[in-house]
Scaffold this active site. Structure first.
Site, mmCIF file in Angstrom:
data_model
loop_
_atom_site.group_PDB
_atom_site.id
_atom_site.type_symbol
_atom_site.label_atom_id
_atom_site.label_comp_id
_atom_site.label_asym_id
_atom_site.label_seq_id
_atom_site.Cartn_x
_atom_site.Cartn_y
_atom_site.Cartn_z
ATOM 1 C CG ASP A 29 -7.663 8.050 -7.164
ATOM 2 O OD1 ASP A 29 -8.288 9.060 -6.957
ATOM 3 O OD2 ASP A 29 -7.643 7.514 -8.214
ATOM 4 C CD GLU B 120 -12.131 -2.067 -23.177
ATOM 5 O OE1 GLU B 120 -12.609 -2.914 -22.748
ATOM 6 O OE2 GLU B 120 -11.111 -1.617 -23.333
ATOM 7 C CB ALA C 147 -13.010 10.322 -18.080
ATOM 8 C CG ASN D 88 -11.359 5.564 -8.581
ATOM 9 O OD1 ASN D 88 -11.683 4.485 -8.961
ATOM 10 N ND2 ASN D 88 -11.391 6.797 -9.583
ATOM 11 C CG HIS E 221 -14.617 0.369 -3.398
ATOM 12 N ND1 HIS E 221 -14.460 0.264 -4.655
ATOM 13 C CD2 HIS E 221 -15.637 -0.251 -2.915
ATOM 14 C CE1 HIS E 221 -15.444 -0.455 -5.163
ATOM 15 N NE2 HIS E 221 -16.303 -0.946 -4.136
ATOM 16 C CE1 TYR F 4 -4.410 -0.796 -0.394
ATOM 17 C CE2 TYR F 4 -3.547 -2.809 0.717
ATOM 18 C CZ TYR F 4 -4.565 -1.982 -0.005
ATOM 19 O OH TYR F 4 -5.645 -2.631 -0.481
HETATM 20 N N1 APR Z 1 -11.804 7.120 -19.493
HETATM 21 C C1 APR Z 1 -13.001 6.538 -19.319
HETATM 22 N N2 APR Z 1 -12.881 5.018 -18.910
HETATM 23 C C2 APR Z 1 -11.859 4.502 -18.724
HETATM 24 C C3 APR Z 1 -10.853 4.731 -19.534
HETATM 25 C C4 APR Z 1 -10.762 6.383 -19.569
HETATM 26 N N3 APR Z 1 -9.766 7.150 -19.981
HETATM 27 N N4 APR Z 1 -9.760 4.123 -19.182
HETATM 28 C C5 APR Z 1 -10.415 2.881 -18.921
HETATM 29 N N5 APR Z 1 -11.685 3.183 -18.907
HETATM 30 C C6 APR Z 1 -12.722 2.347 -18.203
HETATM 31 C C7 APR Z 1 -12.527 0.594 -18.723
HETATM 32 O O1 APR Z 1 -13.029 0.454 -19.990
HETATM 33 C C8 APR Z 1 -13.312 0.100 -17.558
HETATM 34 O O2 APR Z 1 -14.773 0.031 -17.975
HETATM 35 O O3 APR Z 1 -12.544 2.249 -17.005
HETATM 36 C C9 APR Z 1 -13.028 0.820 -16.376
HETATM 37 C C10 APR Z 1 -11.923 0.728 -15.344
HETATM 38 O O4 APR Z 1 -12.729 -0.695 -14.623
HETATM 39 P P1 APR Z 1 -11.997 -1.397 -13.462
HETATM 40 O O5 APR Z 1 -10.860 -1.237 -13.413
HETATM 41 O O6 APR Z 1 -12.987 -2.722 -13.340
HETATM 42 O O7 APR Z 1 -12.696 -0.390 -12.412
HETATM 43 P P2 APR Z 1 -13.906 -0.136 -11.601
HETATM 44 O O8 APR Z 1 -15.083 -0.285 -12.385
HETATM 45 O O9 APR Z 1 -13.617 1.128 -10.828
HETATM 46 O O10 APR Z 1 -13.646 -1.259 -10.779
HETATM 47 C C11 APR Z 1 -14.276 -1.405 -9.188
HETATM 48 O O11 APR Z 1 -12.977 -3.075 -8.513
HETATM 49 O O12 APR Z 1 -11.033 -3.870 -8.674
HETATM 50 C C12 APR Z 1 -11.934 -3.398 -7.932
HETATM 51 O O13 APR Z 1 -11.658 -1.940 -5.997
HETATM 52 C C13 APR Z 1 -11.443 -2.136 -7.420
HETATM 53 O O14 APR Z 1 -12.617 0.147 -7.014
HETATM 54 C C14 APR Z 1 -12.303 -1.179 -8.064
HETATM 55 C C15 APR Z 1 -13.442 -1.860 -8.271
#
Ligand code: APR
Length: 248
Positions: free
Chosen positions: A106, A220, A236, A104, A121, A69
């Site tokens: 962060d 995606e 984004a 997130n 989270h 971490y």
């Molecule tokens: N802009 C927008 N979306 C994006 C970009 C970008 N530049 N780059 C990637 N993505 C999208 C991907 O297509 C995907 O759908 O962001 C998403 C990221 O997916 P995850 O990593 O699964 O993130 P998240 O949905 O936040 O996951 C939820 O899962 O791993 C655990 O605790 C972790 O908080 C996280 C949770």
């Protein structure tokens, strides 16, 4: 996605007075924050993130988990909020009612200036007592070696994040529930999330079925794309500034 989609989405944003935003890892991707899997490089290549980010992994080796971490935190501290984070902070200034729910840990939304942010989270920047559950304010307990981190009272501390197999942060959950109960938003913005968690899907479904406009921003599209009014298959950091910029 067609040319008209961005215009349609911008119109929905312009008219909205009550806005709920849900963000995931994608909103921080352009800041260079690695996802769990991307972070498994170098020293950490042989460790399973599900083992490191779990109560069992922490019980087995708290010093190792803290080291991981601390590395992640060091990476995050070298990053900056991107144009997407900043556009969301600007949107909050413009609308009377605004709530941002992020998955997130962060802290980049807050660093970009967002105020009404709820971290479902938890936060990698905060520490809590592994024995009593007491949460310490950011900076109160320095995250520095020797690991594991201990509270000022000498108890074992842990990162104030939600691990695999743990309950989500309930105050953040309640904040969204209260926001939706008080009045449905005009607009729900889903940004950079795979939307796999049931509570995210439920809130989106609830808002959409009560007439909220729903916009997804994700290169995606997620499982929620089919209930969206507009899906912007864009990054984004590109889409959000275009949506939020003042009309000319
Ligand atoms: N802009 C927008 N979306 C994006 C970009 C970008 N530049 N780059 C990637 N993505 C999208 C991907 O297509 C995907 O759908 O962001 C998403 C990221 O997916 P995850 O990593 O699964 O993130 P998240 O949905 O936040 O996951 C939820 O899962 O791993 C655990 O605790 C972790 O908080 C996280 C949770």
């Amino acid at each position: 996605m067609t040319d008209g989609d961005l215009e349609k989405a911008a119109g929905l944003v312009r008219r909205a007075r009550r806005v709920l935003v849900i963000t995931g890892a994608g909103v921080s991707a352009e800041s260079g924050i690695p996802t769990f899997r991307d972070a498994q490089q170098g020293l950490w290549a042989n460790f399973d993130p599900q083992q490191l980010a779990s109560p069992e992994g922490f019980a087995r080796d708290p010093a190792l988990v803290w080291q991981w971490y601390a590395d992640r935190l060091a990476t995050i501290e070298q990053t900056e909020p991107n144009a997407g984070h900043r556009a969301l902070a600007a949107l909050e200034q413009r609308v009377p009612d605004f709530l941002l729910l992020t998955q997130n840990v962060d802290g980049l939304h807050q660093r970009a200036g967002s105020r009404n942010v709820h971290e479902i989270h938890g936060s990698i920047r905060r520490v809590r007592c592994a024995e009593t559950g007491r949460v310490y304010a950011e900076g109160e307990v320095p995250i520095v070696p020797p690991f594991p981190v201990r509270t000022p009272e000498g108890r074992l501390a842990r990162p104030d994040v939600v691990w695999f197999g743990e309950l989500i942060h309930m105050p953040a959950h309640r904040a969204v529930e209260d926001f939706l109960r008080a009045a449905m938003p005009d607009l729900l913005l889903l940004v950079g999330t795979t939307a796999l968690f049931p509570y995210i899907q439920q809130w989106a479904w609830q808002a959409a079925s009560h007439g909220s406009a729903v916009i997804e921003i994700n290169p995606e599209p997620s499982v929620l794309a089919e209930i969206c009014d507009v899906v912007l298959e864009m990054r984004a950091g590109k889409a959000l500034p275009e949506l939020v910029s003042e009309p000319v």
